[in-house]
Design an enzyme around this catalytic site. Structure first.
Site, PDB file in Angstrom:
ATOM      1  N   SER A 143       0.852  -1.177  -0.401  1.00 12.64           N
ATOM      2  CA  SER A 143      -0.785  -0.257  -0.328  1.00 12.64           C
ATOM      3  C   SER A 143       0.680   0.943   0.004  1.00 12.64           C
ATOM      4  O   SER A 143       1.832   1.259  -1.037  1.00 12.64           O
ATOM      5  CB  SER A 143      -1.223  -0.014   0.837  1.00 12.64           C
ATOM      6  OG  SER A 143      -2.038   0.990   1.266  1.00 12.64           O
ATOM      7  N   ASP A 241     -10.173  -4.408  -5.051  1.00  8.33           N
ATOM      8  CA  ASP A 241      -8.913  -3.303  -4.286  1.00  8.33           C
ATOM      9  C   ASP A 241      -9.403  -1.828  -5.455  1.00  8.33           C
ATOM     10  O   ASP A 241      -9.092  -2.101  -6.450  1.00  8.33           O
ATOM     11  CB  ASP A 241      -7.443  -3.229  -4.324  1.00  8.33           C
ATOM     12  CG  ASP A 241      -7.008  -2.124  -3.763  1.00  8.33           C
ATOM     13  OD1 ASP A 241      -7.647  -1.646  -3.438  1.00  8.33           O
ATOM     14  OD2 ASP A 241      -5.862  -2.444  -3.540  1.00  8.33           O
TER      15      ASP A 241
END
Length: 298
Positions: A143, A241
């Site tokens: 991330s 996502d």
């Protein structure tokens, strides 16, 4: 948002046998070091070296948090690497670009072990000195940490690491990349997306807003992707996502560039952002951790 409690390092993790300890790199930067079970390491064996950067949207989590500690124990155990998990300073107390500077400081500290001398020996770590194979230096992150990894790999192409150390490989898991095109693709106008609002929260003075090259490596005035200073790259995304499309586009543009390395994409069906860290026991999480470990063993 999420946050997990801090946990201490362990002399030997009861599940993986991995040892860990905490060290200070500078007055502002620290790290947790991980070493595979010694009985699994042959005499004088040098291990691939991973400098890891945790996720958490630049404002949450820690190298000392439960989620990252559990994840690193598993990854280090399977990959048989020595890992340095970097504790960089977080927003909003320390707005970006502080985390990038801290991360570069940590990477240069690791590189300083290559050119050790009597004036710096007291600042170096014996685990790294004794076990690190600097010909197999990896940087990796999830991330926000994956975003940091990209920017470090670009930066290392412009500014040399100490000892002329080269990054061999990098992995970007669910990289936090965004931009105005991603906003437009979602049909957003006045109502901005969560990635957009979060970026301005952690970097309120950012030039160019959501199209700053630090968050959008695909805009025209971003550093050319051919400048990535590594030989191989693994990018992981997930079907559920919202950052997925940017990650896939990043790989596509990298393949079109003059970069001479090898890139692979892992697209996990039916899974969301960083699912393999939140629950390490599912079959898909285990498979992804195994894939990351295999990448560093190759």
């Amino acid at each position: 948002m999420f946050s997990s409690p801090f946990v201490p390092p362990s002399r030997e993790d009861p599940i993986t046998g991995v040892s860990s300890k905490d060290i200070n790199i500078s007055s502002d930067v620290s790290a947790r070091l991980y070493l595979p079970k010694i009985t699994d390491i042959s005499h004088d064996e040098k291990l691939p070296t991973l400098v890891y950067f945790h996720g958490g949207a630049f404002c949450l989590e820690s190298a000392y948090s439960f989620l990252d500690h559990r994840y690193l124990n598993l990854l280090v155990s399977q990959a048989k690497v020595i890992a340095i998990s970097v504790e960089y300073r977080l927003a909003p107390e320390c707005p970006l670009p502080v985390c990038y500077n801290d991360s570069w400081t940590a990477l240069q500290w690791v590189a300083s072990h290559v050119e050790k001398n009597s004036n710096t020996d007291d600042k170096l770590d014996p685990w790294i000195l004794n076990y690190a194979n600097f010909n197999k230096l990896y940087i990796g992150g999830d991330s926000a940490g994956a975003n940091i990894v990209h920017n470090l790999a670009i930066g290392a192409g412009d500014e040399r690491l100490k000892g002329n150390l080269k990054i061999f490989g990098a992995f970007l898991s669910f990289p936090y990349f965004w931009g105005s095109k991603a906003e437009n693709n979602r049909g957003l106008t006045e109502e901005k997306s969560y990635p957009y609002r979060l970026w301005l929260f952690v970097y309120p003075s950012v030039p160019g807003g959501i199209d700053n090259p630090l968050i959008n490596p695909l805009i025209d005035d971003a550093p050319n992707l051919s400048g990535l200073d590594c030989q191989k790259l693994l990018v992981c995304v997930g079907e559920k996502d919202e950052l997925r499309e940017m990650g896939i586009h990043y790989v596509e543009e990298l393949k079109k560039s003059d970069w001479k390395g090898e890139v692979d994409l892992v697209d996990v069906e039916g899974e969301g952002h960083c699912f393999h860290i939140f629950d390490t026991e599912t079959e898909k999480a285990k498979n992804l951790i195994t894939r990351l470990a295999s990448f560093m063993r190759g």
